[in-house]
Design a protein around this motif. Structure first.
Motif, PDB file in Angstrom:
ATOM      1  N   GLU A 139       0.840  -1.197   0.000  1.00  0.00           N
ATOM      2  CA  GLU A 139       0.000   0.000   0.000  1.00  0.00           C
ATOM      3  C   GLU A 139       0.875   1.248   0.000  1.00  0.00           C
ATOM      4  O   GLU A 139       1.846   1.343   0.759  1.00  0.00           O
ATOM      5  N   TYR A 140       0.516   2.203  -0.844  1.00  0.00           N
ATOM      6  CA  TYR A 140       1.236   3.471  -0.913  1.00  0.00           C
ATOM      7  C   TYR A 140       0.440   4.534  -0.162  1.00  0.00           C
ATOM      8  O   TYR A 140      -0.744   4.722  -0.434  1.00  0.00           O
ATOM      9  N   PRO A 141       1.074   5.226   0.792  1.00  0.00           N
ATOM     10  CA  PRO A 141       0.346   6.208   1.592  1.00  0.00           C
ATOM     11  C   PRO A 141      -0.021   7.443   0.783  1.00  0.00           C
ATOM     12  O   PRO A 141       0.675   7.815  -0.163  1.00  0.00           O
ATOM     13  N   TRP A 142      -1.116   8.046   1.175  1.00  0.00           N
ATOM     14  CA  TRP A 142      -1.520   9.306   0.553  1.00  0.00           C
ATOM     15  C   TRP A 142      -0.548  10.404   0.971  1.00  0.00           C
ATOM     16  O   TRP A 142      -0.261  10.587   2.147  1.00  0.00           O
ATOM     17  N   THR A 143      -0.018  11.130  -0.015  1.00  0.00           N
ATOM     18  CA  THR A 143       0.979  12.173   0.279  1.00  0.00           C
ATOM     19  C   THR A 143       0.616  13.516  -0.335  1.00  0.00           C
ATOM     20  O   THR A 143       1.449  14.393  -0.457  1.00  0.00           O
ATOM     21  N   GLY A 144      -0.618  13.678  -0.738  1.00  0.00           N
ATOM     22  CA  GLY A 144      -1.026  14.953  -1.340  1.00  0.00           C
ATOM     23  C   GLY A 144      -1.678  14.714  -2.683  1.00  0.00           C
ATOM     24  O   GLY A 144      -2.046  13.610  -3.043  1.00  0.00           O
TER      25      GLY A 144
END
Length: 231
Positions: A139-144
């Motif tokens: 999973e890739y975190p939300w960063t904007g």
């Protein structure tokens, strides 16, 4: 397999009581597929700007794309957009979603999975992440970028997902293998990426194997015919 610049489209189907459709979910769901690009992301900066975005999955307000912008950090992204605000701000409606910053290589197989769960009738007391993207099980975190958080008190009552009559896969200059659309959340944390064909169950809205035709299987053994779109 679906190769090259060929695409596929299938009908959303009849409406369901939960706000979704027969072949596509509504307030919650999972889309997953395997994709192997014919291009390397690091080479796309030499392409015209108009040719740096590749449509992977398109269902109106629900969309998965890959976009290479410029030679800066996080400029190569798998973007997952899911729904929009019904309010117009600065002349446009805000889109919600998340992304994964990644630079794939030509010939590299990727398992791409996105999930969402948004209930416009719910009342949340804190901010919630409703949109998730996984590449090869991570999973890739939300960063904007697109807003990835919704709070009912301020925004969720103005949230909507509009799905057109036809849903499309590709064309993205690569190879697709396996596509499964589900009306449940299949993944909630990192997992081992599957190395075998997907299976259908009662939560499967559409499952394509791309073995010898473009037909799909659905929950209950129902079959769904799709249209191949040659480029």
């Amino acid at each position: 397999q679906l190769r090259g610049r060929d695409g596929l489209r299938f009908a959303r189907g009849a409406p369901r009581p939960d706000g979704g459709h027969e072949n596509f979910p509504g307030p919650r769901g999972t889309i997953e597929f395997f994709f192997r690009p014919n291009w390397s992301a690091t080479e796309l900066v030499m392409f015209p700007t108009s040719k740096r975005t590749f449509p992977l999955f398109s269902a109106g307000d629900v969309e998965v794309t890959y976009r290479r912008i410029q030679e800066t950090e996080n400029a190569g992204r798998f973007n997952f957009y899911c729904g929009k605000s019904t309010q117009v701000f600065k002349g446009r409606q805000e889109r919600y979603g998340t992304h994964a910053s990644l630079y794939p290589h030509a010939g590299e197989w990727l398992h791409v999975a996105v999930t969402w769960e948004v209930d416009p009738k719910a009342t949340y007391t804190v901010w919630h992440r409703h949109f998730h993207i996984f590449i090869n099980g991570r999973e890739y975190p939300w960063t904007g970028g697109a807003p990835g958080l919704i709070r009912a008190e301020g925004q969720v009552r103005n949230y909507e997902i509009i799905v057109p009559e036809w849903i499309r896969l590709g064309a993205a200059d690569g190879t697709f293998d396996e596509l499964r659309v589900s009306n449940v959340i299949r993944y909630t944390k990192d997992f081992a990426a599957p190395d075998h064909p997907f299976t259908a169950d009662e939560h499967t809205a559409a499952l394509f194997h791309f073995d010898s035709n473009t037909d799909a299987l659905c929950g209950g053994g129902r079959k769904l015919a799709a249209e191949l779109q040659k480029q």
